[in-house]
Enzyme design. Structure first.
Site, mmCIF file in Angstrom:
data_model
loop_
_atom_site.group_PDB
_atom_site.id
_atom_site.type_symbol
_atom_site.label_atom_id
_atom_site.label_comp_id
_atom_site.label_asym_id
_atom_site.label_seq_id
_atom_site.Cartn_x
_atom_site.Cartn_y
_atom_site.Cartn_z
ATOM 1 C CG HIS A 229 -55.772 52.906 10.453
ATOM 2 N ND1 HIS A 229 -54.336 53.043 11.734
ATOM 3 C CD2 HIS A 229 -56.234 53.446 10.092
ATOM 4 C CE1 HIS A 229 -54.484 53.892 10.876
ATOM 5 N NE2 HIS A 229 -54.533 54.810 10.201
ATOM 6 C CG HIS B 117 -50.206 59.477 -0.253
ATOM 7 N ND1 HIS B 117 -50.598 60.717 0.500
ATOM 8 C CD2 HIS B 117 -50.464 59.006 1.152
ATOM 9 C CE1 HIS B 117 -51.273 60.499 1.806
ATOM 10 N NE2 HIS B 117 -51.193 59.900 2.457
ATOM 11 C CG HIS C 253 -49.448 55.640 4.666
ATOM 12 N ND1 HIS C 253 -48.909 56.359 5.883
ATOM 13 C CD2 HIS C 253 -50.898 56.660 4.318
ATOM 14 C CE1 HIS C 253 -48.842 57.224 5.186
ATOM 15 N NE2 HIS C 253 -50.857 57.844 4.443
ATOM 16 C CG ASP D 64 -54.289 58.899 2.222
ATOM 17 O OD1 ASP D 64 -53.263 58.334 3.055
ATOM 18 O OD2 ASP D 64 -54.465 59.923 3.136
ATOM 19 C CG ASN E 291 -47.576 57.647 8.238
ATOM 20 O OD1 ASN E 291 -47.084 57.077 7.045
ATOM 21 N ND2 ASN E 291 -48.742 57.831 8.726
HETATM 22 C C1 NCD Z 1 -52.721 58.131 7.353
HETATM 23 C C2 NCD Z 1 -52.408 57.215 7.860
HETATM 24 O O1 NCD Z 1 -53.032 56.066 8.627
HETATM 25 O O2 NCD Z 1 -50.704 57.038 8.041
HETATM 26 N N1 NCD Z 1 -54.024 58.200 7.815
HETATM 27 C C3 NCD Z 1 -55.485 59.483 7.519
HETATM 28 O O3 NCD Z 1 -56.392 59.610 7.499
HETATM 29 N N2 NCD Z 1 -54.483 59.805 5.952
HETATM 30 C C4 NCD Z 1 -51.972 59.518 7.316
HETATM 31 C C5 NCD Z 1 -51.970 60.654 6.681
HETATM 32 O O4 NCD Z 1 -51.941 61.112 5.455
HETATM 33 O O5 NCD Z 1 -52.505 61.963 7.066
HETATM 34 ZN ZN ZN Z 2 -51.130 59.341 4.002
HETATM 35 ZN ZN ZN Z 3 -51.654 63.080 4.641
#
Ligand code: NCD
Ligand code: ZN
Ligand code: ZN
Length: 426
Positions: free
Chosen positions: A295, A58, A60, A291, A92
């Site tokens: 940002h 997981h 991003h 995760d 996403n």
């Molecule tokens: C994630 C993101 O910034 O893409 N943010 C988060 O708070 N976990 C999206 C997600 O996995 O929910």
């Molecule tokens: Zn996530």
């Molecule tokens: Zn999520």
């Protein structure tokens, strides 16, 4: 050819000193105590452990469209420095990965830049079930039951049911949209970041997991974070992962770090954190996933309602977990299960998750005795910060080997020429 000498390797449940010979095809050729031929490249790993490279299911990496925050190159540098040799990237992005054509475009971007091995999820929408069914070689589909960063969300129960039973593994962001909206209304006008833990309180996650369990199907609950979820997951025999931030930080952290630790689901109480650790130890938790959601600082410095949710984590997972092993919170063997063996088995990732002859040579060398302070300045993610800045850990990543190539050594990226490969899902 690469020879890693004198490292400790898990052999039939025991750590034994071994030499690992890697062939030119990037696969482990032989593991032996002695008698191996030498190679062009030799690493003396005396005193270090060779772990199967970590697989983070997981992350991003934000490409395409959000590359001011991260891209496949910077994200994979951070992964390699953190001993993560395979990542599964979330959908996403901008545009979101919701069609076969967009998936193919993302494949090209990853192939050109990603230094570690990768797999790419598709995202579920109210209208793309058929596209998801058509996709080739994906780990599964991400379904957001509640809204979070980006605009992917599926709230229609019938559609959720169709996805859960569509033949793909569905990785579920389980937060109840309606409850969350109701709570949001209650806190309108307030701006203390601590309200995040209340707006997305435990009941928000609990309600969604309960509903997901009733719908059933081939589901995996990602970033599960509460005691109640652990009880439900255990009782219903569901699979789940937990993040390092939910294991190492609590809701009070919002008072210290403000929106920097605003993420979905939010940080929880001490009781929840203890329940997560118990579930990690007793096998309820299938894997640790970061995760990793970078940002920028300027975004996090905005007010509560404007600041985006998410924290980076792919570079700090193993150091934090190795430190936990040193503190006897879990065994190194359990950690290997949680970060390599189980992710490979759950997603059917071919030839990965183990150090054994014939497997891909994805190897993370770790020094369990070395101490280090985690620092913002050492973070290779484009965002350049970590919620763990200043944390002292014992247990560090010494090197990362991806498909037989040493791509990171002591936190420095040593080879950006060879790229990672897309993994194969059985
Ligand atoms: C994630 C993101 O910034 O893409 N943010 C988060 O708070 N976990 C999206 C997600 O996995 O929910
Ligand atoms: Zn996530
Ligand atoms: Zn999520």
């Amino acid at each position: 050819m690469l020879l890693i000498k004198n490292c400790k390797v898990l052999v039939n449940g025991e750590f034994l000193e071994r030499n690992i010979l890697v062939g030119d095809d990037g696969k482990i050729e032989k593991i032996a105590a002695s008698g191996l031929k030498t190679a062009d490249d030799v690493i003396d790993a005396t005193g270090k452990y060779a772990l199967p490279g970590a697989i983070d299911i997981h992350v991003h990496f934000r490409e395409p469209g959000i590359t001011q925050k991260e891209d496949f190159l910077t994200g994979s540098r951070a992964a390699a420095a953190g001993g993560v040799t395979t990542i599964l990237d979330m959908p996403n992005t901008k545009p979101a990965t919701t069609t076969v054509a967009l998936l193919e475009e993302k494949r090209k971007l990853a192939a050109a830049k990603c230094l570690v091995n990768y797999g790419l999820y598709m995202g579920a929408t109210a209208t793309n079930l058929e596209e998801v069914k058509k996709a080739i070689n994906i780990p599964g589909v991400k379904l957001y039951m509640g809204s979070t960063t980006g605009d992917l969300v599926v709230t229609d129960k019938e559609m959720i049911r169709k996805f859960f039973h569509c033949g793909r593994k569905v990785v579920v962001h389980a937060e109840d949209e309606e409850l969350m909206k109701k709570n949001s209304e209650m806190f309108k006008g307030q701006s203390d970041p601590s309200i995040h833990a209340k707006i997305r309180g435990n009941e928000v996650a609990g309600a969604a997991v309960r509903e997901a369990a009733i719908i059933g199907g081939n589901i995996h609950i990602t970033h599960s974070s509460t005691r109640e979820e652990m009880m439900l997951i255990k009782a219903k025999g569901l699979s789940c992962d937990v993040t390092p931030h939910h294991l190492f930080l609590m809701a009070e952290e919002l008072k210290k770090q403000g929106n920097y630790v605003k993420m979905n689901p939010p940080l929880r109480s001490k009781e929840d954190v203890e329940a997560l650790w118990d579930a990690v130890k007793d096998g309820t938790v299938s894997c640790i996933a970061t995760d990793h959601a970078p940002h920028l600082r300027e975004e996090k410095e905005q007010g509560y309602w404007e600041a985006p949710s998410g924290v980076p984590g792919v570079q700090t997972m193993l150091p934090l977990m190795l430190d936990a092993v040193n503190k006897k919170r879990l065994s190194l063997q359990q950690l290997i299960k949680l970060t390599s063996e189980n992710p490979a088995a759950m997603f059917g990732i071919k030839n990965k998750g183990k150090i054994a002859a014939g497997y891909d040579a994805d190897i993370t060398l770790v020094d369990m005795k070395e101490e280090k302070t985690i620092k913002n300045d050492d973070m290779l993610s484009k965002c350049g910060w970590t919620p763990f800045d200043g944390w002292k850990v014992k247990g560090v990543v010494a090197a990362a080997v991806v498909n037989g190539n040493v791509i990171c050594s002591n936190g420095e990226i040593t080879n950006e020429k060879v790229k990672g490969k897309e993994v194969i899902f059985a």
